[in-house]
Write a protein that holds these residues in place. Structure first.
Motif, PDB file in Angstrom:
ATOM      1  N   GLY A  84       0.640  -1.180   0.060  1.00  0.00           N
ATOM      2  CA  GLY A  84       0.029  -0.158  -0.104  1.00  0.00           C
ATOM      3  C   GLY A  84       0.837   1.179   0.000  1.00  0.00           C
ATOM      4  O   GLY A  84       2.049   1.247  -0.367  1.00  0.00           O
ATOM      5  N   ASP A  85       0.446   2.413   0.645  1.00  0.00           N
ATOM      6  CA  ASP A  85       1.359   3.592   0.636  1.00  0.00           C
ATOM      7  C   ASP A  85       2.159   3.276   1.839  1.00  0.00           C
ATOM      8  O   ASP A  85       2.042   2.738   2.807  1.00  0.00           O
ATOM      9  N   GLU A 134       3.327   1.187  -4.109  1.00  0.00           N
ATOM     10  CA  GLU A 134       2.881   2.559  -4.593  1.00  0.00           C
ATOM     11  C   GLU A 134       3.827   3.673  -5.142  1.00  0.00           C
ATOM     12  O   GLU A 134       4.889   3.180  -5.013  1.00  0.00           O
ATOM     13  N   ALA A 135       3.252   4.378  -5.998  1.00  0.00           N
ATOM     14  CA  ALA A 135       4.215   5.550  -6.608  1.00  0.00           C
ATOM     15  C   ALA A 135       3.446   6.975  -6.485  1.00  0.00           C
ATOM     16  O   ALA A 135       3.318   7.606  -7.479  1.00  0.00           O
ATOM     17  N   GLY A 162      13.056   8.086  -1.557  1.00  0.00           N
ATOM     18  CA  GLY A 162      12.706   7.010  -0.438  1.00  0.00           C
ATOM     19  C   GLY A 162      12.038   5.901  -0.914  1.00  0.00           C
ATOM     20  O   GLY A 162      12.409   4.603  -0.478  1.00  0.00           O
ATOM     21  N   LEU A 163      11.295   6.078  -2.162  1.00  0.00           N
ATOM     22  CA  LEU A 163      10.863   4.772  -2.623  1.00  0.00           C
ATOM     23  C   LEU A 163      11.587   3.942  -3.351  1.00  0.00           C
ATOM     24  O   LEU A 163      11.767   2.474  -3.214  1.00  0.00           O
ATOM     25  N   THR A 164      12.682   4.381  -3.890  1.00  0.00           N
ATOM     26  CA  THR A 164      13.814   3.928  -4.577  1.00  0.00           C
ATOM     27  C   THR A 164      14.645   3.011  -3.712  1.00  0.00           C
ATOM     28  O   THR A 164      14.999   2.182  -3.938  1.00  0.00           O
ATOM     29  N   THR A 209       8.960  -6.071  -9.244  1.00  0.00           N
ATOM     30  CA  THR A 209       8.324  -5.051  -8.519  1.00  0.00           C
ATOM     31  C   THR A 209       6.820  -4.606  -9.495  1.00  0.00           C
ATOM     32  O   THR A 209       6.957  -4.539 -10.644  1.00  0.00           O
ATOM     33  N   VAL A 210       5.745  -4.761  -8.721  1.00  0.00           N
ATOM     34  CA  VAL A 210       4.468  -4.099  -9.384  1.00  0.00           C
ATOM     35  C   VAL A 210       4.204  -2.934  -8.711  1.00  0.00           C
ATOM     36  O   VAL A 210       3.774  -2.894  -7.823  1.00  0.00           O
ATOM     37  N   VAL A 211       4.134  -1.970  -9.664  1.00  0.00           N
ATOM     38  CA  VAL A 211       3.433  -0.401  -9.124  1.00  0.00           C
ATOM     39  C   VAL A 211       2.127  -0.424  -9.333  1.00  0.00           C
ATOM     40  O   VAL A 211       1.528  -0.270 -10.478  1.00  0.00           O
TER      41      VAL A 211
END
Length: 380
Positions: A142-143, A159-160, A326-328, A339-341
């Motif tokens: 999730g987020d 998430e993205a 941060g996501l990276t 990875t599935v976004v």
């Protein structure tokens, strides 16, 4: 799109058609359990009509509307954290009918051991982790605001929301000092209204204000107030408002580290308020949904607590998400094979973040690229 690689790992990621011929939000995961049972878990989606074959479980990561707990909460096969269930009940005034778990614990559904992890996005927001019959693992986040507890996995669904590396607004740090300054610079001078999401951001803002020493009343609408009282331990005095016009006849003070009431040295007015002084202060704080800022008169100072730049108010950068860096880093630390976004739905940011991951050496694709769609089929 790595469908073959996913299948080799023992997972199928697909979408479903809705009653209108469109596509249901977000995703479905099909796999075999360690006992060999073929199962389907629905991820942050709406319920399947009774006339169609249901999934084996609805997994709800948190209580924001774009993750569709409002629908899934009415199913007895839904799962979410205790906090998420309470937030859904408060937000939508319905009884949660599914099952709950303590965030960070493990639960069993259809014989599958599912581990949960706090992602610090909203109170109770959870990531889900389990393994299939081949011993391969999947993690749905999730987020995410903080990924420090998340385990490594073979397949990551994440998430993205701020995943566009070409957008400057996707790079940020929380501007706590900006929030401090907005309050301190108006002590004794002017009322302040902060625009923030009803659940998550509003509670975060209250916690920050109380931690910085603001001990005056904070005005909110009824639902935001109820959520804040439920999920913020140090919420202090909260006052319900309707139109945003309100007045108090008590002191609004800042308490310093020594426990004494005063105005911070950073205050533009350099006022001094003694601990025993009781006066009517013209600076009061309210926190309301962003759209309600338009209801406030022009003499009230308005801010919006967001990293977005498309609101007609001064913004203070405060987010419940990781930025693109941060996501990276999260993906690099988790090190998935694929990875599935999957969020936000239909947003170009999912495609852009997937491409960004590909450039960084990770196999990735977005929800927008999924062509595996199950059509509506009525059960007999």
């Amino acid at each position: 799109m790595y469908s073959k690689e996913l299948a080799e790992l023992g997972f199928v990621v697909f979408r479903r058609q809705n009653d209108n011929g469109g596509i249901k939000p977000h995703l479905f995961i099909r796999f075999k359990s360690k006992e060999g049972q073929l199962l389907t878990f629905a991820i942050d989606t709406t319920r399947i009509p009774a006339s169609q074959e249901p999934p084996d479980a609805y997994l709800i990561t948190h209580a924001h509307s774009d993750h569709y707990g409002k629908s899934a909460m009415l199913s007895e096969i839904s799962w979410c954290s205790e906090e998420t269930a309470r937030a859904l009940e408060i937000r939508y005034e319905k009884t949660y009918k599914g099952k709950t778990f303590e965030n960070g614990s493990t639960f069993f559904v259809c014989g599958v051991e599912v581990q949960t992890f706090d992602v610090y996005h909203t109170p109770g927001s959870s990531a889900f982790y389990w393994e299939n019959e081949l011993g391969n693992s999947i993690l749905i986040t999730g987020d995410v605001k903080d990924a420090r507890n998340l385990p490594k996995c073979d397949i990551l669904l994440t998430e993205a929301s701020y995943g566009d590396p070409s957008d400057i607004s996707c790079y940020f740090k929380d501007d706590i000092e900006g929030l401090h300054h907005a309050v301190l610079s108006h002590i004794g001078e002017r009322k302040i209204a902060f625009g923030a999401y009803e659940f998550g951001k509003s509670q975060k803002a209250v916690s920050i204000l109380r931690d910085m020493g603001y001990n005056g009343p904070i005005a909110m609408n009824s639902k935001t107030l109820t959520l804040t009282e439920k999920f913020v331990r140090n919420s202090g005095e909260l006052v319900e408002i309707g139109t945003g016009q309100f007045s108090f006849s008590q002191s609004t003070l800042i308490q310093n580290d020594a426990g004494q009431n005063d105005v911070s040295q950073n205050s533009l007015n350099q006022n001094t308020v003694s601990q025993s002084e009781d006066l009517s202060v013209s600076c009061h704080v309210s926190i309301v949904p962003i759209g309600e800022l338009f209801n406030f008169s022009s003499d009230i100072r308005k801010y919006v607590l967001t990293c977005r730049s498309d609101y007609p108010f001064e913004n203070i950068r405060l987010s419940d998400h990781l930025d693109v860096d941060g996501l990276t880093r999260m993906v690099k630390e988790i090190c998935p094979k694929i990875t599935v976004v999957y969020h936000p739905n239909k947003s170009p940011r999912t495609d852009k973040f997937a491409k960004h991951l590909e450039k960084n050496g990770f196999k990735a694709f977005s929800i927008n690229k999924i062509q595996n769609i199950v059509r509506n089929e009525k059960t007999v």
